[in-house]
Structures are given as structure tokens and as C-alpha cells.
Design a protein around this motif. Structure first.
Motif, PDB file in Angstrom:
ATOM      1  N   LEU A   6     -25.424   6.977 -33.159  1.00 32.01           N
ATOM      2  CA  LEU A   6     -26.369   5.961 -33.610  1.00 32.01           C
ATOM      3  C   LEU A   6     -26.892   5.089 -32.477  1.00 32.01           C
ATOM      4  O   LEU A   6     -27.904   4.403 -32.645  1.00 32.01           O
ATOM      5  CB  LEU A   6     -25.725   5.085 -34.686  1.00 32.01           C
ATOM      6  N   LEU A   7     -26.234   5.083 -31.334  1.00 30.62           N
ATOM      7  CA  LEU A   7     -26.726   4.269 -30.219  1.00 30.62           C
ATOM      8  C   LEU A   7     -27.912   4.922 -29.512  1.00 30.62           C
ATOM      9  O   LEU A   7     -28.569   4.282 -28.694  1.00 30.62           O
ATOM     10  CB  LEU A   7     -25.608   4.018 -29.207  1.00 30.62           C
ATOM     11  N   ARG A   8     -28.193   6.170 -29.823  1.00 31.52           N
ATOM     12  CA  ARG A   8     -29.357   6.810 -29.219  1.00 31.52           C
ATOM     13  C   ARG A   8     -30.624   6.145 -29.720  1.00 31.52           C
ATOM     14  O   ARG A   8     -30.742   5.803 -30.889  1.00 31.52           O
ATOM     15  CB  ARG A   8     -29.380   8.308 -29.553  1.00 31.52           C
ATOM     16  N   VAL A  16     -28.000  -0.838 -36.298  1.00 29.46           N
ATOM     17  CA  VAL A  16     -26.716  -0.168 -36.083  1.00 29.46           C
ATOM     18  C   VAL A  16     -25.610  -1.219 -36.096  1.00 29.46           C
ATOM     19  O   VAL A  16     -25.783  -2.319 -35.557  1.00 29.46           O
ATOM     20  CB  VAL A  16     -26.708   0.567 -34.717  1.00 29.46           C
ATOM     21  N   ARG A  17     -24.488  -0.885 -36.726  1.00 33.52           N
ATOM     22  CA  ARG A  17     -23.333  -1.781 -36.685  1.00 33.52           C
ATOM     23  C   ARG A  17     -22.541  -1.462 -35.424  1.00 33.52           C
ATOM     24  O   ARG A  17     -21.970  -0.388 -35.290  1.00 33.52           O
ATOM     25  CB  ARG A  17     -22.457  -1.593 -37.924  1.00 33.52           C
ATOM     26  N   LEU A  18     -22.517  -2.420 -34.494  1.00 36.45           N
ATOM     27  CA  LEU A  18     -21.827  -2.211 -33.230  1.00 36.45           C
ATOM     28  C   LEU A  18     -20.322  -2.405 -33.351  1.00 36.45           C
ATOM     29  O   LEU A  18     -19.541  -1.712 -32.700  1.00 36.45           O
ATOM     30  CB  LEU A  18     -22.357  -3.181 -32.166  1.00 36.45           C
ATOM     31  N   ALA A  19     -19.914  -3.371 -34.153  1.00 39.27           N
ATOM     32  CA  ALA A  19     -18.491  -3.687 -34.248  1.00 39.27           C
ATOM     33  C   ALA A  19     -18.185  -4.284 -35.608  1.00 39.27           C
ATOM     34  O   ALA A  19     -19.035  -4.938 -36.220  1.00 39.27           O
ATOM     35  CB  ALA A  19     -18.087  -4.664 -33.142  1.00 39.27           C
ATOM     36  N   ILE A  35     -32.024  -1.150 -32.589  1.00 40.37           N
ATOM     37  CA  ILE A  35     -32.312  -0.392 -31.371  1.00 40.37           C
ATOM     38  C   ILE A  35     -33.648   0.317 -31.534  1.00 40.37           C
ATOM     39  O   ILE A  35     -33.885   0.973 -32.555  1.00 40.37           O
ATOM     40  CB  ILE A  35     -31.208   0.640 -31.091  1.00 40.37           C
ATOM     41  N   ARG A  36     -34.518   0.176 -30.546  1.00 46.08           N
ATOM     42  CA  ARG A  36     -35.812   0.849 -30.610  1.00 46.08           C
ATOM     43  C   ARG A  36     -36.257   1.242 -29.205  1.00 46.08           C
ATOM     44  O   ARG A  36     -35.825   0.665 -28.206  1.00 46.08           O
ATOM     45  CB  ARG A  36     -36.872  -0.049 -31.252  1.00 46.08           C
TER      46      ARG A  36
END
Length: 235
Positions: A6-8, A16-19, A35-36
Motif C-alpha cells: 500500500l505504500l506504493r 493508508v494506515r501507517l500504524a 499517498i499520491r
């Protein structure tokens, strides 16, 4: 980092849920970011915290060189030597409900954090929330979701086999019958068929059921991440 790619940065912006804290997002919150891709740059912006208590200060946006960002995400995604068996087991279990939404959806459950135990890193811990809906015949209000925790100990089998067995189980059995209630009413959980209702807790506004987490040293970031640019903090 999330194990599901998902970080792509893709053509469309996505959150996106980072943590997420180990007691689940509904208890003490989580950190989300959008993220975009913007031309030859990748932008992380609109970071937000979710928690029962008051939120913290606003968080800045960051811009990365897209070529370096893509290379770093690919490198981090393939960097697995640091992983240990319980963490290796957690990775495919976390990806399972994303690839097969009906795995938990058939039980009116939604995936939560999948990782290792704070006090026992050798145990894989799977969390999920359960909101009685169509499958139960007794729909419930969204703010009364029950949250469960399922511990998967190291039984000596290979991590891949252990993960596969764990993914087969919710396909055959309702997970709330073998997971422990960590958030919500024990009485309500028992009414809905939970055989391990646990202690539960009152819900938002009540005390977190977990002890304070011990501080852990952060892993060093690569130069690609350290070199991210961000706007000035103010005049």
C-alpha cells in the motif's frame, strides 16, 4: 512497513494506515496518511490521527523524488532478513483478508492489526473487530463493535505452514468462538456465541486494557527517506 504494497504510489491518491496501536485503532487510535503521485514526485499528505482522546498538532506533508521513493519502497519490501518466525507468520495472515474479503466478512468481522505480542514476540497476534450485522440476525450500532484478539503460539511448525493453517481456520469456524474479547461487553459477546469472552472493557472513554508500551529503538531510514522535503513550519 505495511506488507501489502500500500505504500506504493499509484495514479490515484489513496489513504493508508501507517500504524495502529496494539490494542486496535478503536481503542487508542492509529495514524493514516494519503499517498499520491505528482509528476516526478510522490506526496504524503493529509496525515491524521484517530483516537478516543483529543488529537495532537497538525502534521506536515512530505514530498519525495518519485524514482528514489519507488526504489526505497521496493528495497524495504524485499528486506526480510530481520524478520523472525512469528513475524513471518503474521505477514501472509495480514494479507489474507485483503486478498479474500469474505474470509472475515462472512462473520461480520473486519481485520485489525496482525503482528507479534508485546510481551511475547514469539507469538503471532491477530486482532479483528466484530459488528453484529446480517450474518448474526441482530444488527448492532457501529459504536458498539466488539474487538477480539487471537494468539497463535509457535508450535514448532514452519512459518508458512502455520500461516496457512491460521488462514484456513476462519474459513471453517467463526473466529469469535476461539479469539479472546479485548474490547466491548463480555455479556454481549457471550450472547453472540463467543466462548472466550475475556474481560472486555467499556469502550471509548474508558481506560486502555493494555499496559503502557515499552519504548523501542527506531530502525534507521535510508537516505531516500531522510532526504524528503517538507514545507516550512511557519513564518
Amino acid at each position: 512497513m505495511p506488507d501489502d504494497g500500500l505504500l506504493r504510489a499509484g495514479a490515484h491518491a489513496r489513504e493508508v494506515r501507517l500504524a495502529e496501536v496494539s490494542c486496535t485503532e478503536g481503542c487508542c487510535g492509529a495514524l493514516h496518511v494519503t499517498i499520491r503521485r505528482d509528476g516526478d514526485q510522490v506526496v504524503r499528505e493529509d496525515r491524521r490521527r484517530t483516537a478516543a482522546g483529543p488529537g495532537g498538532p497538525g502534521l506536515s506533508s512530505y514530498r519525495f523524488d518519485a524514482r528514489l521513493y519507488d526504489a526505497e519502497v521496493a528495497r524495504a519490501g524485499s528486506d526480510r532478513p530481520w524478520s523472525w518466525p512469528a513475524r513471518t507468520v503474521a505477514r501472509p495472515i495480514g494479507a489474507g483478508p485483503i486478498e479474500r474479503p469474505d474470509l472475515l466478512g462472512r462473520w461480520d468481522a473486519r481485520p485489525g492489526r496482525v503482528g507479534t505480542g508485546l510481551d511475547d514476540p514469539g507469538t503471532t497476534v491477530v486482532t479483528f473487530s466484530y459488528l453484529p450485522g446480517p450474518a448474526s440476525g441482530t444488527p448492532e450500532r457501529p459504536d458498539r463493535a466488539l474487538r477480539f484478539s487471537w494468539d497463535i503460539p509457535d508450535d514448532g511448525t514452519a512459518p508458512g505452514a502455520r500461516a496457512a493453517a491460521a488462514l484456513r481456520r476462519p474459513a471453517e469456524e467463526n473466529p469469535k468462538t476461539y479469539a479472546r474479547l479485548s474490547h466491548g461487553s463480555p455479556g454481549r459477546a457471550a450472547e453472540l456465541g463467543s466462548t472466550r469472552p475475556g474481560d472486555g472493557w467499556p469502550g471509548p472513554g474508558g481506560p486502555c486494557p493494555l499496559p503502557p508500551a515499552r519504548a523501542r529503538p527506531a530502525r534507521p531510514l535510508s537516505s531516500a527517506v531522510r532526504g524528503a522535503s517538507r514545507p516550512p513550519s511557519g513564518p
